[in-house]
Design a protein around this motif. Structure first.
Motif, mmCIF file in Angstrom:
data_model
loop_
_atom_site.group_PDB
_atom_site.id
_atom_site.type_symbol
_atom_site.label_atom_id
_atom_site.label_comp_id
_atom_site.label_asym_id
_atom_site.label_seq_id
_atom_site.Cartn_x
_atom_site.Cartn_y
_atom_site.Cartn_z
ATOM 1 N N ALA A 1 11.087 -3.208 -10.642
ATOM 2 C CA ALA A 1 11.722 -2.016 -10.085
ATOM 3 C C ALA A 1 12.773 -1.452 -11.036
ATOM 4 O O ALA A 1 12.874 -0.231 -11.215
ATOM 5 N N ASN A 2 13.561 -2.323 -11.649
ATOM 6 C CA ASN A 2 14.564 -1.873 -12.619
ATOM 7 C C ASN A 2 13.897 -1.178 -13.796
ATOM 8 O O ASN A 2 14.379 -0.142 -14.278
ATOM 9 N N ASP A 3 12.784 -1.744 -14.263
ATOM 10 C CA ASP A 3 12.054 -1.151 -15.380
ATOM 11 C C ASP A 3 11.451 0.196 -14.972
ATOM 12 O O ASP A 3 11.471 1.170 -15.742
ATOM 13 N N LEU A 4 10.911 0.263 -13.751
ATOM 14 C CA LEU A 4 10.343 1.514 -13.248
ATOM 15 C C LEU A 4 11.404 2.604 -13.181
ATOM 16 O O LEU A 4 11.174 3.745 -13.630
ATOM 17 N N ARG A 5 12.555 2.279 -12.636
ATOM 18 C CA ARG A 5 13.634 3.273 -12.550
ATOM 19 C C ARG A 5 14.083 3.721 -13.941
ATOM 20 O O ARG A 5 14.303 4.916 -14.183
ATOM 21 N N TYR A 6 14.202 2.776 -14.857
ATOM 22 C CA TYR A 6 14.643 3.102 -16.217
ATOM 23 C C TYR A 6 13.637 4.017 -16.916
ATOM 24 O O TYR A 6 14.020 5.030 -17.515
ATOM 25 N N ARG A 7 12.359 3.676 -16.819
ATOM 26 C CA ARG A 7 11.332 4.445 -17.534
ATOM 27 C C ARG A 7 11.121 5.834 -16.931
ATOM 28 O O ARG A 7 10.678 6.752 -17.636
ATOM 29 N N THR A 8 11.390 5.979 -15.641
ATOM 30 C CA THR A 8 11.178 7.274 -14.993
ATOM 31 C C THR A 8 12.473 8.073 -14.838
ATOM 32 O O THR A 8 12.436 9.232 -14.405
ATOM 33 N N GLY A 9 13.599 7.461 -15.162
ATOM 34 C CA GLY A 9 14.884 8.138 -15.024
ATOM 35 C C GLY A 9 15.320 8.336 -13.590
ATOM 36 O O GLY A 9 16.165 9.195 -13.296
ATOM 37 N N ALA A 10 14.761 7.552 -12.678
ATOM 38 C CA ALA A 10 15.087 7.689 -11.260
ATOM 39 C C ALA A 10 16.219 6.744 -10.874
ATOM 40 O O ALA A 10 16.207 5.570 -11.252
ATOM 41 N N ASP A 11 17.182 7.256 -10.125
ATOM 42 C CA ASP A 11 18.226 6.383 -9.596
ATOM 43 C C ASP A 11 17.667 5.495 -8.490
ATOM 44 O O ASP A 11 18.059 4.339 -8.343
ATOM 45 N N SER A 12 16.748 6.067 -7.710
ATOM 46 C CA SER A 12 16.158 5.334 -6.592
ATOM 47 C C SER A 12 14.906 6.069 -6.137
ATOM 48 O O SER A 12 14.635 7.196 -6.557
ATOM 49 N N TYR A 13 14.140 5.404 -5.267
ATOM 50 C CA TYR A 13 12.962 6.004 -4.660
ATOM 51 C C TYR A 13 13.116 6.006 -3.141
ATOM 52 O O TYR A 13 13.777 5.128 -2.570
ATOM 53 N N ASP A 14 12.508 7.004 -2.515
ATOM 54 C CA ASP A 14 12.561 7.126 -1.057
ATOM 55 C C ASP A 14 11.352 6.492 -0.371
ATOM 56 O O ASP A 14 11.449 6.055 0.772
ATOM 57 N N ALA A 15 10.215 6.484 -1.069
ATOM 58 C CA ALA A 15 8.984 5.951 -0.472
ATOM 59 C C ALA A 15 8.098 5.391 -1.566
ATOM 60 O O ALA A 15 8.183 5.786 -2.733
ATOM 61 N N VAL A 16 7.233 4.468 -1.171
ATOM 62 C CA VAL A 16 6.205 3.929 -2.064
ATOM 63 C C VAL A 16 4.852 4.124 -1.398
ATOM 64 O O VAL A 16 4.709 3.942 -0.176
ATOM 65 N N VAL A 17 3.865 4.567 -2.180
ATOM 66 C CA VAL A 17 2.505 4.782 -1.700
ATOM 67 C C VAL A 17 1.565 3.926 -2.531
ATOM 68 O O VAL A 17 1.672 3.888 -3.762
ATOM 69 N N VAL A 18 0.661 3.214 -1.873
ATOM 70 C CA VAL A 18 -0.377 2.448 -2.561
ATOM 71 C C VAL A 18 -1.723 3.038 -2.174
ATOM 72 O O VAL A 18 -2.073 3.086 -0.989
ATOM 73 N N LEU A 19 -2.462 3.509 -3.180
ATOM 74 C CA LEU A 19 -3.754 4.141 -2.931
ATOM 75 C C LEU A 19 -4.882 3.114 -3.019
ATOM 76 O O LEU A 19 -4.945 2.338 -3.962
ATOM 77 N N GLY A 20 -5.768 3.150 -2.046
ATOM 78 C CA GLY A 20 -6.849 2.184 -1.962
ATOM 79 C C GLY A 20 -8.125 2.669 -2.614
ATOM 80 O O GLY A 20 -8.156 3.662 -3.350
ATOM 81 N N SER A 21 -9.211 1.997 -2.325
ATOM 82 C CA SER A 21 -10.508 2.270 -2.946
ATOM 83 C C SER A 21 -10.942 3.710 -2.713
ATOM 84 O O SER A 21 -11.066 4.157 -1.564
ATOM 85 N N GLY A 22 -11.160 4.445 -3.819
ATOM 86 C CA GLY A 22 -11.616 5.820 -3.735
ATOM 87 C C GLY A 22 -10.533 6.843 -3.502
ATOM 88 O O GLY A 22 -10.788 8.048 -3.571
ATOM 89 N N TRP A 23 -9.292 6.392 -3.260
ATOM 90 C CA TRP A 23 -8.197 7.295 -2.924
ATOM 91 C C TRP A 23 -7.505 7.885 -4.156
ATOM 92 O O TRP A 23 -6.615 8.722 -4.013
ATOM 93 N N THR A 24 -7.863 7.478 -5.365
ATOM 94 C CA THR A 24 -7.104 7.864 -6.555
ATOM 95 C C THR A 24 -6.917 9.375 -6.666
ATOM 96 O O THR A 24 -5.827 9.850 -7.008
ATOM 97 N N GLY A 25 -7.945 10.146 -6.365
ATOM 98 C CA GLY A 25 -7.847 11.592 -6.460
ATOM 99 C C GLY A 25 -6.841 12.202 -5.509
ATOM 100 O O GLY A 25 -6.412 13.352 -5.702
ATOM 101 N N ALA A 26 -6.404 11.448 -4.499
ATOM 102 C CA ALA A 26 -5.418 11.956 -3.544
ATOM 103 C C ALA A 26 -4.087 12.255 -4.207
ATOM 104 O O ALA A 26 -3.285 13.050 -3.691
ATOM 105 N N VAL A 27 -3.835 11.635 -5.354
ATOM 106 C CA VAL A 27 -2.551 11.818 -6.023
ATOM 107 C C VAL A 27 -2.373 13.271 -6.455
ATOM 108 O O VAL A 27 -1.231 13.756 -6.580
#
Length: 266
Positions: free
Chosen positions: A14-40
């Motif tokens: 999480a620390n690495d994710l915040r550093y690489r994206t420049g985000a102080d924090s995140y409000d939500a996390v989404v995990v996409l399942g089989s076939g859902w990739t295009g939903a992004v």
């Protein structure tokens, strides 16, 4: 690995994710399942995309229908970490690895987890191509992402107010009980009959373990499973994974718009 150890690895990621994206924090996390990739593409406004294998503790998803990135996105004023694929037990990984993405998102600040997947229907009134809100689950994987002396209450594993928000977003949505099995094999006719008699409405190979980990970390959880095939047809004929995957992929854009609406209201 104990639960505390898994959370330590997630905190590092999480620390690495915040550093690489420049985000102080995140409000939500989404995990996409089989076939859902295009939903992004319809889920929100993209900011930065990373290869998940570059973050601590992650491996590249190997299942067909899963991508290997995490996108930092905006949905209105909410910062959202979207994992475009997941790892599974049937790929040879343990429960701690399976839950690593959702743990990382929560460690990065997310207090809401949206989990998605494809599932076979065990009900005659669930149509192929229909998204279903998960009301409850049966963890039949034979494992858990928790290890240690502390117990976790799963009475309301799928947060009622988030389910209400989903129904406000799309009043046509229905709910069901999701049975999670390890895979990769499809179920036998006898197993499908047993699951239906036990009260399962959907059957799949994900969601439950991530939900358990998210609840242990105090997050609110919503899960949406896309009906990719009529599982009961397996009693009378053979299952076809490629055809089931195609059903979800063809509807991915609309599924992303559904998630956008839910997150915007949440």
């Amino acid at each position: 690995m104990w639960t505390a150890d898994a959370k330590d690895v997630a905190a590092e990621a999480a620390n690495d994710l915040r550093y690489r994206t420049g985000a102080d924090s995140y409000d939500a996390v989404v995990v996409l399942g089989s076939g859902w990739t295009g939903a992004v593409e319809s889920l929100g406004q993209q900011d930065i995309e990373l290869e998940i294998a570059d973050l601590p503790g992650f491996v590249r998803p190997g299942a067909t229908g899963h991508a290997s990135t995490v996108r930092s996105m905006w949905v209105g004023a909410k910062r959202v970490a979207v994992f475009t694929g997941r790892t599974h037990l049937y790929e040879g990984y343990g429960a701690m690895q399976v839950a690593h993405a959702v743990r990382t998102g929560i460690a990065a600040g997310a207090d809401t987890a949206l989990l998605t997947g494809s599932a076979g229907s065990l009900r005659n009134d669930f149509a192929v191509g229909q998204p279903v809100v998960v009301r409850d689950h049966m963890n039949l994987t034979g494992t858990s992402p928790l290890a240690g002396p502390d117990f976790v209450d799963l009475t309301n594993a799928y947060t009622p107010w988030l389910r209400h928000t989903a129904h406000e977003t799309d009043p046509s949505l229905t709910e069901g009980v999701y049975a999670a099995l390890p895979g990769p094999q499809f179920q036998t006719p006898a197993e499908l009959s047993m699951l239906r008699m036990a009260g399962a409405d959907l059957v799949g190979h994900s969601i439950a373990l991530e939900t358990i980990a998210a609840k242990e970390m105090g997050a609110d959880v919503l899960a949406v499973a896309m009906v990719s095939n009529d599982a009961m047809s397996g009693i009378f004929g053979s299952a076809n994974y490629d055809r089931a995957l195609s059903v979800v992929q063809q509807r991915a854009w609309h599924l992303g718009a559904l998630l956008h609406g839910i997150l915007f209201r949440a």
